[in-house]
Design a protein around this motif. Structure first.
Motif, short mmCIF file in Angstrom:
data_model
loop_
_atom_site.label_atom_id
_atom_site.label_comp_id
_atom_site.label_asym_id
_atom_site.label_seq_id
_atom_site.Cartn_x
_atom_site.Cartn_y
_atom_site.Cartn_z
N SER A 348 0.78 -1.10 -0.02
CA SER A 348 0.04 0.09 -0.06
C SER A 348 0.86 1.46 -0.03
CB SER A 348 -0.77 -0.04 1.09
OG SER A 348 -0.19 -0.14 2.40
N GLN A 349 2.15 1.22 0.37
CA GLN A 349 3.11 2.24 0.35
C GLN A 349 3.65 2.54 -1.07
OE1 GLN A 349 3.01 0.23 3.11
NE2 GLN A 349 1.54 1.52 4.35
N ARG A 350 4.05 1.23 -1.53
CA ARG A 350 4.91 1.61 -3.07
C ARG A 350 4.16 1.98 -4.21
NH1 ARG A 350 5.33 -1.62 -7.46
NH2 ARG A 350 7.45 -1.72 -8.40
N CYS A 351 4.75 2.85 -4.83
CA CYS A 351 4.02 3.45 -6.01
C CYS A 351 3.98 2.31 -7.19
CB CYS A 351 4.77 4.90 -6.56
SG CYS A 351 4.13 5.45 -7.85
N SER A 352 3.12 2.22 -7.70
CA SER A 352 2.98 1.15 -8.77
C SER A 352 3.38 1.63 -10.13
CB SER A 352 1.53 0.58 -8.99
OG SER A 352 0.53 1.65 -9.23
N ALA A 353 3.65 2.87 -10.24
CA ALA A 353 3.87 3.61 -11.75
C ALA A 353 5.48 3.71 -11.80
CB ALA A 353 3.19 4.89 -11.75
N CYS A 354 6.25 4.16 -10.46
CA CYS A 354 7.70 4.32 -10.67
C CYS A 354 8.41 3.49 -9.63
CB CYS A 354 7.94 5.71 -10.03
SG CYS A 354 7.68 5.96 -8.35
N GLY A 355 7.71 2.74 -9.02
CA GLY A 355 8.15 1.69 -8.07
C GLY A 355 9.07 2.15 -6.92
N PHE A 356 8.77 3.27 -6.49
CA PHE A 356 9.75 3.95 -5.40
C PHE A 356 8.52 4.03 -4.09
CE2 PHE A 356 12.62 5.54 -8.48
CZ PHE A 356 13.63 5.26 -8.25
N THR A 357 8.96 3.79 -2.84
CA THR A 357 8.19 4.04 -1.92
C THR A 357 8.70 5.15 -1.09
OG1 THR A 357 8.13 1.57 -1.49
CG2 THR A 357 7.64 2.97 0.35
N THR A 358 7.91 6.34 -1.14
CA THR A 358 8.21 7.76 -0.63
C THR A 358 7.30 7.95 0.44
OG1 THR A 358 8.59 8.22 -3.20
CG2 THR A 358 8.42 10.12 -1.41
N PRO A 359 8.10 8.07 1.71
CA PRO A 359 7.14 8.64 2.82
C PRO A 359 6.09 9.80 2.61
CG PRO A 359 9.44 8.52 3.41
CD PRO A 359 9.45 8.53 2.02
N GLY A 360 4.83 9.61 3.08
CA GLY A 360 3.85 10.59 2.84
C GLY A 360 2.79 10.46 1.47
N SER A 361 3.27 9.36 0.85
CA SER A 361 2.30 9.02 -0.34
C SER A 361 0.89 8.62 -0.02
CB SER A 361 3.35 8.08 -1.18
OG SER A 361 4.33 8.79 -1.92
N ARG A 362 0.91 7.97 0.97
CA ARG A 362 -0.66 7.47 1.29
C ARG A 362 -1.09 8.52 2.21
NH1 ARG A 362 -2.96 2.01 1.55
NH2 ARG A 362 -5.06 2.68 1.85
N THR A 367 -6.90 7.67 -0.97
CA THR A 367 -6.03 8.26 -2.16
C THR A 367 -4.71 7.90 -1.89
OG1 THR A 367 -7.73 9.76 -2.20
CG2 THR A 367 -5.63 10.28 -3.41
N PHE A 368 -3.96 7.65 -3.22
CA PHE A 368 -2.56 7.35 -3.40
C PHE A 368 -1.84 8.57 -4.00
CE2 PHE A 368 1.48 5.96 -4.81
CZ PHE A 368 2.24 5.45 -3.98
N VAL A 369 -1.08 9.19 -3.61
CA VAL A 369 -0.33 10.25 -4.24
C VAL A 369 1.28 10.48 -4.11
CG1 VAL A 369 -0.17 13.01 -4.99
CG2 VAL A 369 -2.40 11.93 -4.07
N CYS A 370 1.99 9.87 -5.22
CA CYS A 370 3.31 9.71 -5.13
C CYS A 370 3.80 10.86 -4.89
CB CYS A 370 3.74 8.89 -6.37
SG CYS A 370 5.70 8.54 -6.22
N LYS A 371 5.12 10.86 -3.85
CA LYS A 371 5.59 12.14 -3.36
C LYS A 371 7.04 12.20 -4.06
CE LYS A 371 2.58 13.68 -0.74
NZ LYS A 371 1.65 14.83 -1.08
N ASN A 372 7.26 11.27 -5.21
CA ASN A 372 8.43 11.40 -5.83
C ASN A 372 8.39 12.44 -6.81
OD1 ASN A 372 10.69 10.77 -7.13
ND2 ASN A 372 10.12 9.03 -8.33
N ALA A 373 9.23 13.22 -6.91
CA ALA A 373 9.25 14.55 -7.74
C ALA A 373 9.21 14.19 -9.25
CB ALA A 373 10.46 15.28 -7.39
N ASP A 374 9.72 13.12 -9.64
CA ASP A 374 9.86 12.61 -10.87
C ASP A 374 8.46 11.87 -11.29
OD1 ASP A 374 12.11 13.91 -11.17
OD2 ASP A 374 13.37 12.03 -10.89
#
Length: 420
Positions: A348-362, A367-374
């Motif tokens: 539930s914490q990993r981004c299925s688009a970029c594959g990174f686990t960024t704190p605060g994404s959940r 709602t899931f919003v990836c906090k990875n800048a890219d």
């Protein structure tokens, strides 16, 4: 008939008492003297010495012994805990009819049938499934027994059917990952989400524990609960419930049982559709017992957000994720598919688009919003988790099933029917 209902109640209480007496006899006896033959002799003697135990048919008493002995075998093999005492309040009232030849099932017309219950007589039941009776019955397709079970809505009968089923061809359907959630009951990785159309929360944000009831039934339940609270206020400490209060509690149980039936019906219909469409179904290996633990903590270290966690626990329990996976397991096997489990941490914490686990994404439960800048991927949190579940399977992280577990069932079960 009321007289038959009372006789069935007596048989169920006798079966429960037989289990408890057998458990006491087994645990007090030295291990060297424990055997199936000695237990059988003890049961026969108990039915002679205690008159009201004779209400239970001899074959039903033997079924209690076989069930108890099988419970110990499951414990020795590590599949279950030790058998325990059956409480009058918490245990399910049931009676086994191990021999199908005693049933004498006759179909009256399209909706109703008649069955013979030992020491009860002819009982009418609702015909909901085709049964191998009459000329349709043979050695390979026949009824081997039945089980009577009582809930808040009355007595029901489930028939055991032995049938020869051909091994299904391997399902060539696509792969799918499934995440069980609260806001979205079953989120599928391909976007074909399964929703029962009942919001998990009320407008004030609290968990809706009666979501499977319609508005009129909810209003009725509220009135009955208020009536029960009013009548309970007159009850003195350690005093037995009055007949009126007991009848009010029975009405509450009936509405709860009706809601449970609707939930189970939705689970069966949904899992059939999934098993028929997909060849490989991937789910999480969840420890639901730990997930629904209370957050109240201790006196020295009190918990935080106790009320919110309590509402979440109630919503998780209502969705019955474990029951959904159990039903889906045997239905995928029936259609030739496969159910795979993968580890749950991080899905539930990993981004299925970029594959990174960024704190605060959940950010929240929905709602899931990836906090990875890219990346900046935004989607439903359950759908994102379902895509991660399927990714884990494709990367080879599938869990090995327990040894000795059956992957397909050779007998065909029959949906419980309602006895009237």
């Amino acid at each position: 008939m009321p007289a038959q209902i009372r006789l069935l109640d007596d048989q169920a209480h006798a079966a429960r008492t037989m289990w408890n007496l057998l458990h006491d006899w087994w645990t007090m006896l030295p291990k060297a003297k424990r055997s199936l033959a000695a237990a059988d002799a003890a049961i026969r003697q108990a039915r002679k010495d205690i008159e009201w135990l004779g209400m239970l048919p001899a074959q039903a008493a033997q079924a209690v012994l076989k069930t108890y002995f099988q419970a110990w075998k499951n414990c020795w093999d590590g599949r279950a805990d030790e058998p325990n005492f059956k409480s009058r309040i918490r245990s399910v009232m049931s009676v086994d009819i191990p021999q199908g030849r005693d049933l004498n099932i006759v179909r009256v017309h399209r909706r109703w049938g008649m069955v013979n219950i030992p020491k009860i007589g002819r009982v009418r039941f609702r015909w909901t499934r085709d049964l191998p009776v009459g000329k349709r019955a043979d050695k390979e397709n026949r009824i081997t027994g039945a089980r009577l079970v009582k809930d808040a809505l009355g007595w029901h009968i489930a028939f055991r059917v032995q049938a020869i089923e051909t091994v299904p061809e391997p399902h060539r359907g696509p792969e799918v990952g499934i995440d069980a959630g609260v806001n979205l009951p079953l989120a599928l990785s391909d976007g074909n989400h399964q929703d029962h159309g009942r919001p998990p929360r009320l407008p004030d944000g609290t968990a809706d524990r009666d979501k499977w009831l319609n508005p009129d039934e909810k209003a009725k339940l509220l009135r009955i609960e208020q009536r029960a609270a009013h009548r309970k206020s007159f009850r003195k400490p350690k005093e037995r419930h009055s007949n009126r209060l007991r009848a009010t509690y029975d009405q509450i149980k009936q509405l709860r049982a009706r809601a449970t039936r609707r939930a189970v019906d939705w689970q069966h219909k949904t899992t059939i559709a999934i098993a028929a469409r997909y060849g490989t179904v991937v789910v999480e290996q969840l420890n639901i017992t730990n997930m629904v633990k209370s957050a109240k903590g201790t006196m020295d270290q009190p918990g935080k957000n106790v009320a919110q966690k309590s509402g979440l626990n109630r919503s998780i329990s209502q969705e019955a994720w474990g029951r959904t996976v159990t039903i889906l397991t045997y239905k995928t096997a029936r259609y030739g598919g496969t159910l795979i489990k993968v580890p749950a941490p991080g899905t539930s914490q990993r981004c299925s688009a970029c594959g990174f686990t960024t704190p605060g994404s959940r950010e929240d439960q929905a709602t899931f919003v990836c906090k990875n800048a890219d990346c900046g991927f935004e989607a439903n949190a359950d759908w994102n988790a379902a895509r991660n579940i399927l990714h884990l399977y494709r990367m080879g992280h599938a869990l090995v099933p327990a040894a000795g577990r059956a992957v397909a069932r050779r007998t065909r079960g029959v949906k419980p029917t309602t006895a009237r």
